[in-house]
Write an enzyme that holds these catalytic residues in place. Sequence first.
Site, PDB file in Angstrom:
ATOM      1  N   HIS A 387       0.803  -1.224   0.000  1.00 11.57           N
ATOM      2  CA  HIS A 387       0.000   0.000   0.000  1.00 11.57           C
ATOM      3  C   HIS A 387       0.833   1.269   0.000  1.00 11.57           C
ATOM      4  O   HIS A 387       0.280   2.355   0.170  1.00 11.57           O
ATOM      5  CB  HIS A 387      -0.929   0.031   1.221  1.00 11.57           C
ATOM      6  CG  HIS A 387      -1.953  -1.048   1.221  1.00 11.57           C
ATOM      7  ND1 HIS A 387      -3.236  -0.869   0.751  1.00 11.57           N
ATOM      8  CD2 HIS A 387      -1.875  -2.341   1.609  1.00 11.57           C
ATOM      9  CE1 HIS A 387      -3.905  -1.998   0.874  1.00 11.57           C
ATOM     10  NE2 HIS A 387      -3.099  -2.911   1.396  1.00 11.57           N
ATOM     11  N   LYS A 575      -9.035  13.406   4.787  1.00 10.27           N
ATOM     12  CA  LYS A 575      -8.102  12.281   4.717  1.00 10.27           C
ATOM     13  C   LYS A 575      -7.105  12.480   5.845  1.00 10.27           C
ATOM     14  O   LYS A 575      -7.113  13.513   6.508  1.00 10.27           O
ATOM     15  CB  LYS A 575      -7.390  12.239   3.364  1.00 10.27           C
ATOM     16  CG  LYS A 575      -6.830  13.607   2.948  1.00 10.27           C
ATOM     17  CD  LYS A 575      -6.216  13.588   1.567  1.00 10.27           C
ATOM     18  CE  LYS A 575      -7.213  13.656   0.426  1.00 10.27           C
ATOM     19  NZ  LYS A 575      -7.359  12.432  -0.319  1.00 10.27           N
ATOM     20  N   ARG A 576      -6.220  11.505   6.057  1.00  9.89           N
ATOM     21  CA  ARG A 576      -5.212  11.730   7.083  1.00  9.89           C
ATOM     22  C   ARG A 576      -4.368  12.966   6.751  1.00  9.89           C
ATOM     23  O   ARG A 576      -4.190  13.302   5.579  1.00  9.89           O
ATOM     24  CB  ARG A 576      -4.302  10.483   7.195  1.00  9.89           C
ATOM     25  CG  ARG A 576      -4.943   9.338   7.912  1.00  9.89           C
ATOM     26  CD  ARG A 576      -5.378   9.729   9.309  1.00  9.89           C
ATOM     27  NE  ARG A 576      -4.238   9.887  10.188  1.00  9.89           N
ATOM     28  CZ  ARG A 576      -3.832   8.993  11.078  1.00  9.89           C
ATOM     29  NH1 ARG A 576      -4.498   7.868  11.232  1.00  9.89           N
ATOM     30  NH2 ARG A 576      -2.794   9.214  11.842  1.00  9.89           N
ATOM     31  N   LYS A 581       0.103  14.412   1.138  1.00 10.60           N
ATOM     32  CA  LYS A 581      -1.274  14.632   0.664  1.00 10.60           C
ATOM     33  C   LYS A 581      -1.535  16.115   0.361  1.00 10.60           C
ATOM     34  O   LYS A 581      -2.526  16.477  -0.237  1.00 10.60           O
ATOM     35  CB  LYS A 581      -2.278  14.107   1.686  1.00 10.60           C
ATOM     36  CG  LYS A 581      -2.236  12.572   1.840  1.00 10.60           C
ATOM     37  CD  LYS A 581      -3.211  12.094   2.894  1.00 10.60           C
ATOM     38  CE  LYS A 581      -3.079  10.614   3.225  1.00 10.60           C
ATOM     39  NZ  LYS A 581      -3.736   9.730   2.245  1.00 10.60           N
ATOM     40  N   THR A 683      -8.971   6.126  -1.772  1.00  6.48           N
ATOM     41  CA  THR A 683     -10.296   5.521  -1.971  1.00  6.48           C
ATOM     42  C   THR A 683     -11.369   6.554  -1.664  1.00  6.48           C
ATOM     43  O   THR A 683     -12.502   6.430  -2.127  1.00  6.48           O
ATOM     44  CB  THR A 683     -10.487   4.277  -1.077  1.00  6.48           C
ATOM     45  OG1 THR A 683     -10.059   4.596   0.243  1.00  6.48           O
ATOM     46  CG2 THR A 683      -9.714   3.096  -1.608  1.00  6.48           C
ATOM     47  N   LYS A 687     -15.254   7.628  -3.455  1.00  2.25           N
ATOM     48  CA  LYS A 687     -16.525   7.904  -2.754  1.00  2.25           C
ATOM     49  C   LYS A 687     -17.089   9.253  -3.193  1.00  2.25           C
ATOM     50  O   LYS A 687     -18.296   9.399  -3.381  1.00  2.25           O
ATOM     51  CB  LYS A 687     -16.304   7.884  -1.236  1.00  2.25           C
ATOM     52  CG  LYS A 687     -15.925   6.501  -0.724  1.00  2.25           C
ATOM     53  CD  LYS A 687     -15.305   6.532   0.675  1.00  2.25           C
ATOM     54  CE  LYS A 687     -14.548   5.236   0.924  1.00  2.25           C
ATOM     55  NZ  LYS A 687     -13.628   5.301   2.061  1.00  2.25           N
TER      56      LYS A 687
HETATM   57  C1  26Q Z   1       3.375   0.496  10.413  1.00  2.00           C
HETATM   58  C2  26Q Z   1       4.298   0.173  11.408  1.00  2.00           C
HETATM   59  C3  26Q Z   1       4.132   0.645  12.701  1.00  2.00           C
HETATM   60  C4  26Q Z   1       3.025   1.422  12.999  1.00  2.00           C
HETATM   61  C5  26Q Z   1       2.103   1.739  12.012  1.00  2.00           C
HETATM   62  C6  26Q Z   1       2.286   1.281  10.720  1.00  2.00           C
HETATM   63  C7  26Q Z   1       1.304   1.625   9.661  1.00  2.00           C
HETATM   64  C8  26Q Z   1      -0.051   1.669   9.961  1.00  2.00           C
HETATM   65  C9  26Q Z   1      -0.978   2.003   8.987  1.00  2.00           C
HETATM   66  C10 26Q Z   1       1.696   1.888   8.366  1.00  2.00           C
HETATM   67  C11 26Q Z   1       0.760   2.219   7.398  1.00  2.00           C
HETATM   68  C12 26Q Z   1      -0.590   2.270   7.686  1.00  2.00           C
HETATM   69  C13 26Q Z   1      -1.620   2.614   6.728  1.00  2.00           C
HETATM   70  C14 26Q Z   1      -1.433   2.861   5.462  1.00  2.00           C
HETATM   71  C15 26Q Z   1      -2.522   3.257   4.566  1.00  2.00           C
HETATM   72  O1  26Q Z   1      -3.643   3.498   4.990  1.00  2.00           O
HETATM   73  N1  26Q Z   1      -2.259   3.308   3.277  1.00  2.00           N
HETATM   74  C16 26Q Z   1      -3.292   3.692   2.305  1.00  2.00           C
HETATM   75  O2  26Q Z   1      -3.899   2.514   1.829  1.00  2.00           O
HETATM   76  C17 26Q Z   1      -5.000   2.814   1.005  1.00  2.00           C
HETATM   77  C18 26Q Z   1      -5.662   1.509   0.628  1.00  2.00           C
HETATM   78  O3  26Q Z   1      -4.920   0.830  -0.317  1.00  2.00           O
HETATM   79  C19 26Q Z   1      -4.567   3.608  -0.205  1.00  2.00           C
HETATM   80  O4  26Q Z   1      -5.723   3.978  -0.923  1.00  2.00           O
HETATM   81  C20 26Q Z   1      -3.798   4.846   0.201  1.00  2.00           C
HETATM   82  O5  26Q Z   1      -3.270   5.479  -0.938  1.00  2.00           O
HETATM   83  C21 26Q Z   1      -2.680   4.458   1.152  1.00  2.00           C
HETATM   84  O6  26Q Z   1      -2.022   5.627   1.634  1.00  2.00           O
END
Ligand code: 26Q
Length: 844
Positions: A387, A575-576, A581, A683, A687
Amino acid sequence: MAKTTKAAAKTAAAKNTAAKDPSQTSVGGVKMPSLTKKYLREALENKLSRFYGTTYKEATKDQIYRALLLTVKDILSQKRTEFKKNVNNQEGKKIYYLCMEFLIGKGLRNNLMNLGIADKYDAILSDMGFSLDELYDIEQDPGLGNGGLGRLAACFMDALTSQDYSATGFSILYEYGLFKQKIIDGDQIELPDTWMPSGEPWLVPRTDKTCTVRFGGQIKEEWKNGRCEITHTDYTEVQAIPYDIMISGADSEAVNSLRLWKAKSMNQNFNMALFSQGEYIRAMEESNQAEILSKVLYPADNHEGGKLLRLSQQYFLVCASLQSIIADHLRTYGSLQNFSEKVAIHINDTHPALVVPELMRILIDIYSYTWEHAWSIVTKTVSYTNHTVMPEALETWDERLFSFRLPRLHMIISEINRRFCAELWNRYPGDWGRITNLSIISHGRVKMANLSVVGSHTVNGVSKLHSEILTDTIFSDFYHDTPEKFTNVTNGIAYRRWLCYANPALAALLDETIGKGYRKDAAELEKLLAYADDKAVLDTLADIKYQNKVRLSNYLMKRNGIKIDPDSVFDVQVKRMHEYKRQLLNALHIISLYVTLKENPDLEMRPKTFIFGAKAAAGYYHAKQIIKLIYEIGKDLENDPKLSKKLRVVFPEDYNVSLAEILIPAADISEQISLAGKEASGTGNMKFMLNGALTVGTLDGANVEIAEAVGRDNIYIFGHTTPEVEDLWRQGYRAADYYSKNPTLKKAVDALKSGFNGVSFEELYHYLVFGNGTVADPYMCLADFDAYQAAHRTIAADYENRDKWNRMSLTNIAKSGIFSADRSIREYADNIWHIQPIQKKNNR
Ligand code: 26Q
């Protein structure tokens, strides 16, 4: 176009009309009771009497809510029993989807709508003097995810179930989900998210399926009877207790489950002994140590945490889930010989990548498989979705830390790596650079992405562009060796939730124009194109948007005390909060409008409301500064009555799924403005499109495919493309050049220094122009500013041509069908997991 359209849209908005009412057809032909109004009312009354010893006349709203949840749970549970019988009879392949996050949102409305009983309960409850909407309000959002990745997992469970696949999701039952955000004087304050009390009724505790997970300790290898026996001593053990949430599908026979693991200390008895010796604190510490595993979700997205607790959480999820998967398989088949034919395990990003060594451990240490045989099973079973390509988000673990916490897994990963590197050495003798890049362990770190690629049969990205970038950049050496392993599956969304349930007025218009078929087959949305020149339909579409803007305005007033004007243009970025972004680019454009209006207070301009929603990771200083900036711009405008008639900026705190469900249908413009090459998919953009907002966006992630689908005339694409961004980097990006050459931009950036509402943003100014010790403006806001501003000028002009705008909006809705999660899931099912839907009983 029938005159009744508007009326129909409004009635449906009030009633939440469901796609089809399947309640009269019993599930599987036999066991399910017919869900008549009489049955449903009695079921609710029974729950009130049994659990609360009351009747609806005396019951509180909360009791009614809980009784309703229990009733829905019973219905799901009966359906699930029937579905499982069917699954067991057919002995098909099952998919297990592992993810550290499932951002499922509230369950009540979704389940009632999916089951087709929302209307009936609406009527039953209003007869009783309650309203379904006020019950929906009681439920809290389970914040079991950060953002896109977790929401995708939830959308996929919906699509799997709605299409009758047998699927189980696995995650952690975080006691505290993602923090609740308060914004006080522009500062983000994080408060614990206690989602449990109102969400708990959905959980089905399965204490009978409790298992244990071991950490730390020593490993001894001994050759006995021709095989290496492993003894693990001095470990600490934690109990994993499963809690299931049943997942309903729309108009389907399937009910799947999401299994969430809760950590519990093993040492109840031992603790009691400590307690009795007066060692209270030590006893508490021991149980806290264990139970901390499921205490809280890591609040970082697109950033790796690198903390031992996170690694422990990941192993906790993986170890417990594999035990559950294997027990399930053994119950049906009695052996693991056909495991990879009947089981597909998917790891959503690298977070559950320990599945690879853990499954090896189980097969070798417990079931005595040879290394080669075990490896062949693992690599036929596991698949992986990436991702992100951003280096700071790629997980790596310090090897010593890893082997201290997970000694046996460290040994196994080392052996996987040894064998893998030996093969590489044969193929590329002496090519150390390549081997280091490909190897799973290098420079004392375990690289989870490499482990995931090596241990999976298929690796996919989440949009066409992202999948290309994967094979061109971070995985290019892997791609060179095993091109067949790599593929793309563009993300999709649970479009019924985001359209039919969140925007009932639009759904009613669609029902009336193109029929209800689109509710099962999103491709049918395209039929709406036939109405592209139908003035009545276009006007109704505009009216629905207006009504949704009124709904949002009322909601924000009630929720946050924020007053916005539905007659203004709603421009939304939710979004975050993350540098890539580029909420900062949006802010710069707003500042530029602000400067213009300050200079020409009488400028004619259609009023605009810029709406932001975003949480920043707790330790992400820069992101928090951007929140403050946006907040202070908003306040500054509020202080100027004349200005604020034309320009408003609002930042409702605590953006979550529920707010999204009201915000997205009300948006005129959707901001998808990440630096090209950084957003894997996005995503939210899908929406917005589905709800008729027009996108202003860069050619990044799924925007590329959205633009392809609607055509360039129906989207506002601007800015540098991915190759152009790379060129800029190679040439040595100099933000200061853009700053000094563009007077409008310079004014906007300078305004950061003088500040807003009395707060100066000098640091952001430095970040953009000089760089705070690193390269200035690393996400190239300044390079894209001019094009972004031009795009907004075109948008403003187009908005005045109402027919044109409405036609563009209609085209976006009509072309959004391919972004259905149903389509994504069919691609995963056919091309990656090789699973078939469970055949309905009636069709066999
Ligand atoms: C990793 C290690 C330690 C702590 C936290 C994490 C961690 C947690 C969540 C790393 C990444 C995430 C989340 C990533 C994320 O939401 N990515 C998004 O995924 C979506 C679904 O595929 C995409 O549409 C987005 O582009 C992407 O940013």
